[in-house]
Design a protein around this motif. Structure first.
Motif, PDB file in Angstrom:
ATOM      1  N   HIS A   1       0.843  -1.184   0.000  1.00  0.00           N
ATOM      2  CA  HIS A   1       0.000   0.000   0.000  1.00  0.00           C
ATOM      3  C   HIS A   1       0.883   1.240   0.000  1.00  0.00           C
ATOM      4  CE1 HIS A   1      -3.694  -2.289   1.860  1.00  0.00           C
ATOM      5  NE2 HIS A   1      -3.522  -2.514   0.557  1.00  0.00           N
ATOM      6  N   GLU A   2       0.291   2.374  -0.324  1.00  0.00           N
ATOM      7  CA  GLU A   2       1.046   3.616  -0.398  1.00  0.00           C
ATOM      8  C   GLU A   2       1.683   3.905   0.964  1.00  0.00           C
ATOM      9  OE1 GLU A   2       0.395   8.300  -1.700  1.00  0.00           O
ATOM     10  OE2 GLU A   2      -1.232   6.859  -1.827  1.00  0.00           O
ATOM     11  N   GLY A   3       2.982   4.191   0.930  1.00  0.00           N
ATOM     12  CA  GLY A   3       3.704   4.505   2.153  1.00  0.00           C
ATOM     13  C   GLY A   3       4.335   3.299   2.826  1.00  0.00           C
ATOM     14  N   GLU A   4       4.044   2.099   2.340  1.00  0.00           N
ATOM     15  CA  GLU A   4       4.621   0.894   2.926  1.00  0.00           C
ATOM     16  C   GLU A   4       5.968   0.568   2.286  1.00  0.00           C
ATOM     17  OE1 GLU A   4       1.025  -2.020   4.473  1.00  0.00           O
ATOM     18  OE2 GLU A   4       1.777  -2.256   2.423  1.00  0.00           O
ATOM     19  N   ALA A   5       6.952   0.329   3.130  1.00  0.00           N
ATOM     20  CA  ALA A   5       8.246  -0.123   2.608  1.00  0.00           C
ATOM     21  C   ALA A   5       8.180  -1.596   2.223  1.00  0.00           C
ATOM     22  CB  ALA A   5       9.336   0.107   3.646  1.00  0.00           C
TER      23      ALA A   5
END
Length: 465
Positions: free
Chosen positions: A258-262
């Motif tokens: 998801h957006e922002g997940e490394a």
């Protein structure tokens, strides 16, 4: 201007940088695990072929566990049914990730490795059938030579000191992942003799609860580990091989970011569990499964009995022909062109390396000849010998191209501007060329300064006329 519709795709081309970094991290762990696997297999063979071999049989036949739950098992069964569930759990995560973020996410790109893997399983089975049909042997072991052991293959690479370019390593890993998928299906379909429908229904409920908790975002190992153990126990008692529970739970994890997940949850859990699988579960399985008595007579029997000869030829000949032939045909009919830095003999070398079928082959051998301990041991000896021959053959083919591989790996890793990104991934970036121009100008200025200093020292040393 639009690209022509018949433009050919590149087979074994450069991987995207995130995929390359993930692959390097995953294969590093598998390589270490593969070396431990090799050590465990050698230890098992030594233990089973020395005067203390009776202790080997006693240890792996030792039973423990709650009998009231149907889990009073021998140490060998705990290793095969319990520890290998961890291995197949990681295989399930790998498969899920390949489907959503790896080589299998694009159907067009997935054609080559999938066809190669399918042919790499079908041809060894056909070779086995051909051998046993001429010798009036048992067809029960047809699935034994169909598996590829990625950890053992990487251990061979580590031992012989050969570096494979990332594209070839990714191809080998994808082959192994698809191979594992079909091995799971083979185990579920062909090695399930009787079913306990109550236990199977409860296992399905447990897996549904596992999936629901994941969907709700519930976190905590103290929730999932006990639930996973319950699901495993129910699957074992259902009559379906218990490792299927591990695969099912691995496939349920979310492997897209998801957006922002490394890292996705699946990647994070795989990073935590893979060392346990590669460094403990699989080596212990090898320790309690690979110990077979090998004598001069036993070795000659491997090449004289149709079942064992079929396994050896399936691994050595069938795998190489199947993987290479499937790859060539798929590339031919999909109009894919081979990476110009590589040659078709490179694909043949990887295809030969796929003939190392250790872990899953040993497991299927135990399932195929359950109740016939003599034949089981002979099949295991055939797996060991076939894998050894495949490893030696692949090593020779890979060593012939080792200098080329080292150059390709060096080109992939070069980072002259030292920004943490290999230069090959920045060649189309204007900022990269500006940085490189500045670096080259700074080097040229330093060379000029040193030349001027040297010239001044020479003039000063000359002194007055």
């Amino acid at each position: 201007m639009a690209a022509p519709k018949n433009r050919r795709s590149v087979f074994l081309g450069r991987l995207p940088l995130p995929e390359r970094n993930y692959l390097a991290d995953a294969l590093r762990t598998e390589t270490v695990g593969g070396v431990l696997l090799l050590v465990a297999a050698i230890a098992a063979l030594i233990w089973a072929n020395t005067p203390i071999r009776d202790s080997y049989e006693s240890v792996r036949a030792f039973h423990f566990g709650p009998g009231s739950l149907g889990l009073h098992l021998s140490l060998q069964h705990w290793a095969a049914d319990g520890l290998l569930a961890v291995f197949f759990f990681v295989a399930g995560i790998e498969l899920k990730r390949e489907l959503v973020a790896g080589e299998l996410r694009d159907p067009k790109a997935a054609v080559l490795p999938v066809v190669a893997a399918v042919c790499g399983m079908a041809v060894p089975a056909l070779v086995y059938f051909a051998v046993v049909s001429t010798g009036s042997g048992s067809t029960a072991g047809w699935a034994v030579p169909t598996a590829t052991d990625i950890a053992f293959a990487l251990a061979v690479l580590a031992v012989i000191g050969t570096s494979l370019p990332s594209a070839l390593r990714a191809f080998l890993l994808t082959l192994a992942v698809v191979d594992d998928l079909f091995a799971i299906l083979i185990i579920a379909v062909f090695f399930t003799s009787s079913l306990n429908f109550t236990a199977l229904a409860l296992a399905a409920v447990g897996l549904a609860v596992f999936w629901l908790l994941l969907r709700k975002g519930v976190r905590g190992w103290y929730v999932y580990v006990p639930l996973g153990l319950v699901n495993w126990a129910l699957m074992y008692n259902s009559g379906v091989h218990a490792t299927i529970a591990g695969v099912a739970m691995g496939l349920m994890l979310r492997c897209h970011r998801h957006e922002g997940e490394a890292h996705s949850p699946g990647e994070h859990i795989e990073h935590l569990v893979r060392p346990l699988s590669a460094g403990l579960a699989v080596p212990l399985f090898a320790l309690f499964s690979a110990g077979v008595a090998i004598s001069g007579g036993a070795l000659s029997d491997v090449f004289s009995k149709p079942e064992t000869l079929g396994v050896v030829l399936g691994l050595v000949v069938g795998k190489a022909i199947g993987v290479f032939g499937g790859t060539w045909l798929a590339a031919r009919f999909t109009r894919a062109t081979l990476n110009p830095d590589l040659k078709w003999p490179d694909v043949l070398a990887v295809a030969s390396l796929a003939g190392i079928g250790f872990t899953v082959s040993l497991l299927i051998g135990e399932l195929a000849f359950d109740g016939d301990q003599l034949m089981t041991d002979e099949i295991k000896a055939a797996v060991l010998i076939g894998s050894l021959i495949a490893a030696v053959l692949a090593s020779v083919l890979l060593k012939l191209r080792d200098n080329k591989y080292r150059k390709l790996c060096a080109d992939e890793d070069r980072d002259e501007d030292q920004d943490g990104i290999p230069d090959v991934y920045e060649q189309d970036n204007p900022e990269y060329h500006l940085r490189m121009a500045a670096i080259l100008e700074a080097k040229a200025a330093e060379h000029r300064r040193l030349a001027e200093v040297a010239a001044g020292r020479t003039t000063g040393d000359a002194g007055p006329a």
